[in-house]
Write a protein that holds these residues in place. Structure first.
Motif, short mmCIF file in Angstrom:
data_model
loop_
_atom_site.label_atom_id
_atom_site.label_comp_id
_atom_site.label_asym_id
_atom_site.label_seq_id
_atom_site.Cartn_x
_atom_site.Cartn_y
_atom_site.Cartn_z
N HIS B 177 -25.45 -30.23 -13.02
CA HIS B 177 -25.29 -31.55 -13.65
C HIS B 177 -26.57 -32.37 -13.49
O HIS B 177 -27.24 -32.34 -12.45
N ASP B 178 -26.89 -33.08 -14.54
CA ASP B 178 -28.04 -33.98 -14.50
C ASP B 178 -27.66 -35.20 -13.66
O ASP B 178 -26.73 -35.94 -13.99
N VAL B 179 -28.41 -35.40 -12.56
CA VAL B 179 -28.03 -36.46 -11.64
C VAL B 179 -28.20 -37.85 -12.25
O VAL B 179 -27.69 -38.83 -11.71
N ARG B 180 -28.91 -37.92 -13.36
CA ARG B 180 -29.07 -39.25 -13.98
C ARG B 180 -27.84 -39.66 -14.76
O ARG B 180 -27.69 -40.83 -15.11
N GLU B 181 -27.01 -38.72 -15.08
CA GLU B 181 -25.81 -39.02 -15.85
C GLU B 181 -24.65 -39.30 -14.90
O GLU B 181 -24.40 -38.51 -13.98
N PRO B 182 -23.96 -40.38 -15.09
CA PRO B 182 -22.84 -40.67 -14.20
C PRO B 182 -21.67 -39.72 -14.44
O PRO B 182 -21.57 -39.05 -15.47
N LEU B 183 -20.82 -39.66 -13.48
CA LEU B 183 -19.61 -38.86 -13.56
C LEU B 183 -18.41 -39.77 -13.43
O LEU B 183 -18.50 -40.89 -12.91
N TRP B 184 -17.31 -39.26 -13.91
CA TRP B 184 -16.05 -39.96 -13.69
C TRP B 184 -15.23 -39.16 -12.69
O TRP B 184 -15.31 -37.92 -12.65
N LEU B 185 -14.48 -39.88 -11.95
CA LEU B 185 -13.65 -39.25 -10.93
C LEU B 185 -12.23 -39.73 -11.13
O LEU B 185 -11.96 -40.94 -11.07
N LEU B 186 -11.34 -38.81 -11.39
CA LEU B 186 -9.93 -39.18 -11.56
C LEU B 186 -9.25 -39.01 -10.20
O LEU B 186 -9.21 -37.91 -9.64
N VAL B 187 -8.76 -40.11 -9.70
CA VAL B 187 -8.26 -40.15 -8.33
C VAL B 187 -6.78 -40.47 -8.35
O VAL B 187 -6.37 -41.45 -8.99
N PRO B 188 -5.97 -39.68 -7.67
CA PRO B 188 -4.57 -40.09 -7.51
C PRO B 188 -4.51 -41.42 -6.76
O PRO B 188 -5.25 -41.63 -5.79
N SER B 189 -3.67 -42.31 -7.18
CA SER B 189 -3.66 -43.65 -6.61
C SER B 189 -3.45 -43.67 -5.11
O SER B 189 -4.06 -44.50 -4.42
N PRO B 190 -2.63 -42.82 -4.52
CA PRO B 190 -2.51 -42.87 -3.06
C PRO B 190 -3.82 -42.58 -2.33
O PRO B 190 -4.02 -43.03 -1.22
N LEU B 191 -4.68 -41.82 -2.98
CA LEU B 191 -5.95 -41.49 -2.33
C LEU B 191 -7.01 -42.56 -2.52
O LEU B 191 -8.06 -42.51 -1.88
N LEU B 192 -6.73 -43.50 -3.41
CA LEU B 192 -7.80 -44.41 -3.81
C LEU B 192 -8.38 -45.22 -2.65
O LEU B 192 -9.60 -45.26 -2.49
N PRO B 193 -7.59 -45.88 -1.81
CA PRO B 193 -8.20 -46.68 -0.74
C PRO B 193 -9.07 -45.84 0.19
O PRO B 193 -10.17 -46.24 0.54
N ARG B 194 -8.55 -44.68 0.58
CA ARG B 194 -9.34 -43.84 1.48
C ARG B 194 -10.62 -43.38 0.82
O ARG B 194 -11.70 -43.36 1.42
N LEU B 195 -10.52 -43.04 -0.44
CA LEU B 195 -11.71 -42.56 -1.13
C LEU B 195 -12.73 -43.69 -1.30
O LEU B 195 -13.94 -43.48 -1.15
N LEU B 196 -12.23 -44.86 -1.58
CA LEU B 196 -13.16 -45.98 -1.72
C LEU B 196 -13.87 -46.25 -0.41
O LEU B 196 -15.08 -46.52 -0.38
N ARG B 197 -13.13 -46.22 0.68
CA ARG B 197 -13.78 -46.43 1.98
C ARG B 197 -14.81 -45.34 2.25
O ARG B 197 -15.91 -45.61 2.73
N TYR B 198 -14.42 -44.11 1.93
CA TYR B 198 -15.33 -42.99 2.17
C TYR B 198 -16.64 -43.18 1.40
O TYR B 198 -17.73 -43.02 1.93
N TYR B 221 -2.85 -42.53 -11.49
CA TYR B 221 -4.26 -42.19 -11.36
C TYR B 221 -5.11 -43.43 -11.58
O TYR B 221 -4.72 -44.36 -12.29
N THR B 222 -6.26 -43.40 -10.96
CA THR B 222 -7.26 -44.43 -11.18
C THR B 222 -8.58 -43.73 -11.47
O THR B 222 -8.88 -42.69 -10.85
N LEU B 223 -9.31 -44.29 -12.37
CA LEU B 223 -10.56 -43.67 -12.77
C LEU B 223 -11.72 -44.37 -12.09
O LEU B 223 -11.80 -45.60 -12.06
N LEU B 224 -12.61 -43.59 -11.50
CA LEU B 224 -13.82 -44.11 -10.87
C LEU B 224 -15.03 -43.62 -11.64
O LEU B 224 -15.03 -42.51 -12.16
N GLN B 225 -16.02 -44.45 -11.66
CA GLN B 225 -17.31 -44.03 -12.21
C GLN B 225 -18.27 -43.90 -11.04
O GLN B 225 -18.56 -44.90 -10.34
N VAL B 226 -18.74 -42.70 -10.81
CA VAL B 226 -19.60 -42.46 -9.67
C VAL B 226 -20.97 -42.02 -10.16
O VAL B 226 -21.10 -41.51 -11.28
N PRO B 227 -21.99 -42.26 -9.37
CA PRO B 227 -23.33 -41.81 -9.79
C PRO B 227 -23.42 -40.29 -9.85
O PRO B 227 -22.71 -39.58 -9.12
N GLY B 228 -24.30 -39.83 -10.70
CA GLY B 228 -24.42 -38.39 -10.89
C GLY B 228 -24.93 -37.67 -9.66
O GLY B 228 -24.72 -36.47 -9.50
#
Lengths: 394, 585
Positions: B177-198, B221-228
């Motif tokens: 993957h090209d690191v300049r392109e962002p990625l999306w992360l589909l996160v189950p909602s129960p995992l969202l707080p922990r993942l955000l903290r991480y 689900y909640t969608l996150l936009q993370v850096p590539g």
């Protein structure tokens, strides 16, 4: 055996001396006992007793307003143990039991005290740097200075035909003895005042040798004329003058003298300082020491009477002994060029940093100092000062 | 049927309405229709056309219909508004590849686009005048009538396509993957707080598509936009169940990483509605549509200050040194910082149940490698401090800054000379933490600074506060050594020179109080004379080793003279020179 001896010496004598407890003055250690203590010193470094002594040293210095650098241990500064052993034995000679010794034995004990003290002083003078480090000087000072605070409680009571004095009682025994005899009188004695008179007056030399082990202690508590002659005191001032050139130690000494009060210090140091000036006028080798003490005198005047923003200025509290001290400042102000700026340390200590006001206050103080001596004596002192300084400038 | 159009045809109208000639003389119409005979052909056409970037702009006008001929044959027609012969040429090639044909025209009548036999196109010889059929397609062979059966929703067609697994799967896709392109992360909602903290603890700035609480949506689900760059260090995220990496194809569509969609979704993105994000996932999930809510930066979501202890004390009152003449100096106290997230927080949805809270706390830990940067000297040690400060060199004293607090004087600078007070080290820029404590969770200095402080110039003093509130609430002994943080924020201009502050404080104190502050001298030592015994000095007298005056001994290790008047057995080693403890007079 050495370890046991050294540990008991630290426990019964050194630690109480620093902590302000009961200091046991027992049988003299002598030269051999001192050697045993010195041999055991390296193994004592990790002992809680030695660590407590080291901690007490730092606390003593902090209580005196001295911020100490890391101090050497007793094993590193073997001369400190020698000095303490000499101090113990010198204090022993003031015990009544010492009178039961033969004259030759007392002389022998005193001789060993002097030898131990000189060994400690020489270890200070022969340090690797050419001059002892501040830490070593402060370490010695913390250990030896309590001598001038060491007191002894005696009980004088009447017997059937006479009266007797019990010396060196503990507070507990004193309380019980005083309760048993209502007419008993409790006397508190400063131990160091008895030391010059021990062994038929030879104790003064031993005390002098002992104070040479700790230069700062020698200057810390100026002794009056009754305790030391002006000539001997002048010699002490000349020996310890290099101490005034070390900023940390000189600041501590300034603070000490200011807390004692400049008039009291002046009464003790005026005579020796005049003697030192006389010697310096004749001996060029003593002139740097004389100049150092004159600078210190000026510094104390500035701190006590000029730099502090007190109105009205503090009284001089003149006495016959202290008058030359103040007159010397007037003479110095006459010799110094007009409008000379204040010393840097004064300018930084003054919040206002108003040098003009400082100069005016200095002039006013000098005029006050002018009137402390008759004109003839003032002129004589001025000539003496001129000779000393002018000769030194050549 | 049809007749070819000549190159320089002019002055004669076309039979089929809506036909014209462009600048090249090629017959075009207002609209073009591609007639295909099966759904597969239609999808093939979309796949080919979506690959042509030049045709991407046409897709907004694209519509497809299912037709039925007058003889019952099924057909599909794709209509596009295109009046450019070059674009039509591309469409014609795509249609021919898929087995269809391209016609141009408008409204109801469409005539075959140009081919090898008629380079400039065709025109009908006669127009079909009947009213049967919604569309009339004129071809070289026949005139065909078609009836509209239904309109096809192309986006639905696209969404029904199954993803094709890529070689290497997810790991290979992440690796390439090209690191300049962002990625999306589909996160189950129960995992969202922990993942955000991480992610927040690792300083990975992510965007969170928070659902609009006013609309009913799939809250699983909640969608996150993370850096590539996360693709290179996905780390522990790879093993999380229910977590999907997605490669965005457009603003509103993404394909699960490690798979590919048969169609080029980037070109087809105009076909999707504006209010949804279409996430193409591998089987069995298939397509997932989420509301296209904007991404909110995670720094507005994660709330590190939520776990901070409340400032104890009054608000910051005064920054100036105490004026002389007043008995009670005015100490500086805790400064309550304004909420710097207020604008962002107001735009967040009211339902904050998904917000992550990172509990910062102080824990006792060795801090060998931290050098002291400040000291908090209690007021009871002020006199001692002033005396020690007097001993400091002027240069060192001038470099020290201080501020008066309720608990004492906070001195900033090289305080290694001061053996007073509580020492602090600089955990991050201008954030002071007591030596022997550290902030948990461990954050990079910049993140700690950003999380705790509201302004760049102010100093922040952290002190251990009360134990965690949860332990108190449960009534159980605390298993967590973490303590809440009591923080004091100090504006940069509150710091003044230490010397002036000491002078001001000492002037403010009455004389009696000043004397009380001074350090008490310990009691003077007292000399006692323990008993030496009745037979002394006959027994246990002084053991003299120097019978004669000797030369001065060596400096460091003075040696005793070898000559001694005593016999060996009577050395001092046989008798202790010090008395017994219980000796009495």
């Amino acid at each position: 055996m050495s370890y046991t001896l050294a540990a008991s010496f630290l426990r019964d004598f050194v630690r109480p001396l620093l902590r302000g407890a009961d200091v046991a003055i027992a049988r003299p250690l002598g030269w051999q006992g001192t050697q045993h203590v010195l041999q055991a010193a390296p193994s004592l470094v990790e002992d809680p007793l030695a660590q407590d002594v080291a901690k007490a040293c730092v606390q003593r210095l902090l209580a005196q307003g001295i911020l100490p650098p890391p101090l050497p241990s007793l094993a590193d500064d073997a001369g400190a143990l020698s000095a303490l052993a000499a101090l113990h034995d010198l204090l022993f000679l003031a015990r009544p039991e010492a009178q039961r010794l033969s004259s030759a034995t007392r002389d022998g004990v005193l001789r060993e005290v002097i030898v131990c003290a000189e060994a400690a002083a020489l270890s200070l003078a022969w340090s690797t740097e050419g001059q002892a480090e501040d830490a070593t000087i402060l370490h010695r000072h913390a250990l030896i200075e309590p001598l001038f605070r060491l007191t002894r409680l005696d009980l004088r009571r009447k017997t059937l035909f006479d009266e007797t004095v019990q010396r060196g009682l503990t507070r507990k025994k004193l309380a019980s003895a005083a309760a048993a005899n209502q007419d008993a009188l409790t006397l508190s004695v400063l131990c160091w005042t008895e030391l010059p008179g021990v062994v038929d007056g030879q104790g003064a030399a031993a005390l002098q040798a002992l104070l040479a082990c700790s230069p700062l202690t020698a200057l810390w508590s100026p002794r009056p004329r009754e305790a030391i002659s002006h000539e001997a005191h002048a010699q002490l001032l000349a020996q310890q003058a290099p101490l005034l050139l070390r900023p940390g130690l000189a600041r501590g000494l300034s603070h000490r003298y200011l807390s004692l009060g400049v008039p009291a210090v002046a009464a003790a140091l005026s005579g020796p300082l005049v003697v030192l000036l006389q010697q310096a006028a004749d001996d060029a080798a003593l002139r740097p020491a004389a100049i150092g003490w004159l600078g210190f005198l000026s510094q104390l005047h500035w701190l006590a009477y000029i730099a502090l923003p007190l109105l009205p200025p503090p009284r001089l509290d003149l006495s016959e002994d202290s008058a030359p001290w103040f007159a010397l400042f007037y003479c110095l102000s006459q010799l110094a060029p007009a409008g000379r700026p204040a010393p840097a340390v004064i300018a930084q200590a003054d919040p206002a940093r108003d040098e003009r006001a400082l100069y005016e206050r200095a002039q006013a103080h000098a005029q006050r100092c002018r009137s402390v001596l008759p004109a003839e004596q003032l002129a004589s002192l001025h000539r003496l000062l001129t000779r000393a300084l002018a000769t030194s400038a050549q | 049927m049809l007749e070819p159009v000549a190159a320089g045809r002019s002055g004669r109208a076309f039979v089929v309405p809506g036909l014209t000639q462009d600048a090249r003389g090629i017959v075009i119409g207002h609209e073009a229709a591609i007639v295909l005979h099966s759904l597969d052909q239609l999808l093939s056409l979309l796949r080919i056309a979506s690959g042509e970037t030049a045709l991407g702009e046409l897709f907004p006008s694209l519509r497809a219909e299912e037709l039925r001929s007058s003889i019952g044959g099924q057909a599909y027609a794709v209509f596009v508004r295109l009046a450019d012969s070059r674009g039509l040429d591309r469409f014609a090639r795509s249609a021919a590849f898929c087995g269809g044909q391209l016609l141009v025209g408008s409204g109801r009548h469409f005539v075959r686009y140009r081919d090898a036999q008629a380079p400039y196109g065709y025109d009908a010889q006669a127009i079909h005048a009947g009213s049967d059929g919604e569309y009339v397609f004129y071809t070289p062979l026949a005139t065909q009538l078609y009836r509209r059966v239904a309109e096809l929703v192309l986006s639905r067609l696209i969404c029904q396509q199954r993803l094709l697994p890529a070689i290497g799967g997810l790991k290979a896709a992440l690796h390439s993957h090209d690191v300049r392109e962002p990625l999306w992360l589909l996160v189950p909602s129960p995992l969202l707080p922990r993942l955000l903290r991480y992610l927040w603890l690792r300083q990975i700035e992510v965007g969170v598509a928070l659902p609009d609480p006013t609309q009913s949506a799939d809250a699983r689900y909640t969608l996150l936009q993370v850096p590539g760059s996360l693709a290179r260090a996905a780390g522990a995220l790879l093993g999380l169940p229910g977590l999907h990496f997605l490669l965005p194809q457009s603003e509103r569509s993404a394909v699960e990483l490690g798979h590919s969609h048969p169609l080029n979704l980037q070109s087809l993105s105009p076909l999707f509605s504006d209010g949804q994000r279409h996430l193409f996932l591998a089987e069995p999930l298939g397509l997932l549509s989420l509301p296209a809510s904007p991404f909110v930066a995670s720094r507005f979501i994660v709330q590190p200050s939520e776990a901070l202890g409340e400032p104890t004390g009054e608000p910051f009152r005064n920054m100036e040194p105490t004026a002389p003449g007043k008995n009670e100096p005015r100490p500086l106290s805790h400064h309550v910082a304004p909420d710097r997230h207020a604008p962002a927080a107001s735009s967040l949805p009211k339902d904050l149940s998904q917000l992550a809270r990172v509990e910062l706390g102080l824990v006792r830990q060795r801090t060998f490698d931290c050098s002291p940067a400040a000291a908090l000297v209690p007021w009871s040690q002020l006199a001692q401090l002033s005396r020690l400060a007097y001993r400091l060199p002027p240069s060192a004293l001038a470099s020290l800054r201080a501020v008066a607090l309720d608990g004492g004087l906070l001195i900033l600078g090289d305080v290694s000379h001061l053996p007073l007070g509580e020492l602090f080290y600089e955990a991050a820029r201008k954030i002071l933490v007591p030596l022997g404590h550290c902030v948990l969770p461990r954050l990079p200095p910049s993140a700690l600074r950003r999380a705790l402080s509201s302004s760049e110039d102010s100093w922040l003093l952290l002190q251990p506060g009360a134990p965690a509130a949860s332990d108190h609430a449960a009534g159980l002994p605390s298993l967590d050594a973490r303590r809440a943080i009591a923080r004091i924020e100090l504006p940069a201009d509150a710091l003044v020179e230490l010397s002036s502050l000491i002078v001001a404080r000492l002037h403010a104190l009455p004389l009696a109080e000043l004397q009380a502050l001074s350090v008490a001298e310990p009691a003077p030592p007292q000399a006692i004379y323990p008993s030496l015994g009745w037979l002394w000095p006959l027994v246990g007298g002084p053991l003299l080793s120097l019978r004669e005056p000797v030369a001065l001994p060596a400096a460091t290790s003075p040696t005793a003279p070898a000559t001694s008047g005593r016999e060996p057995g009577r050395g001092s080693s046989s008798r202790s020179p010090l008395p017994d403890d219980d000796a009495s007079l």
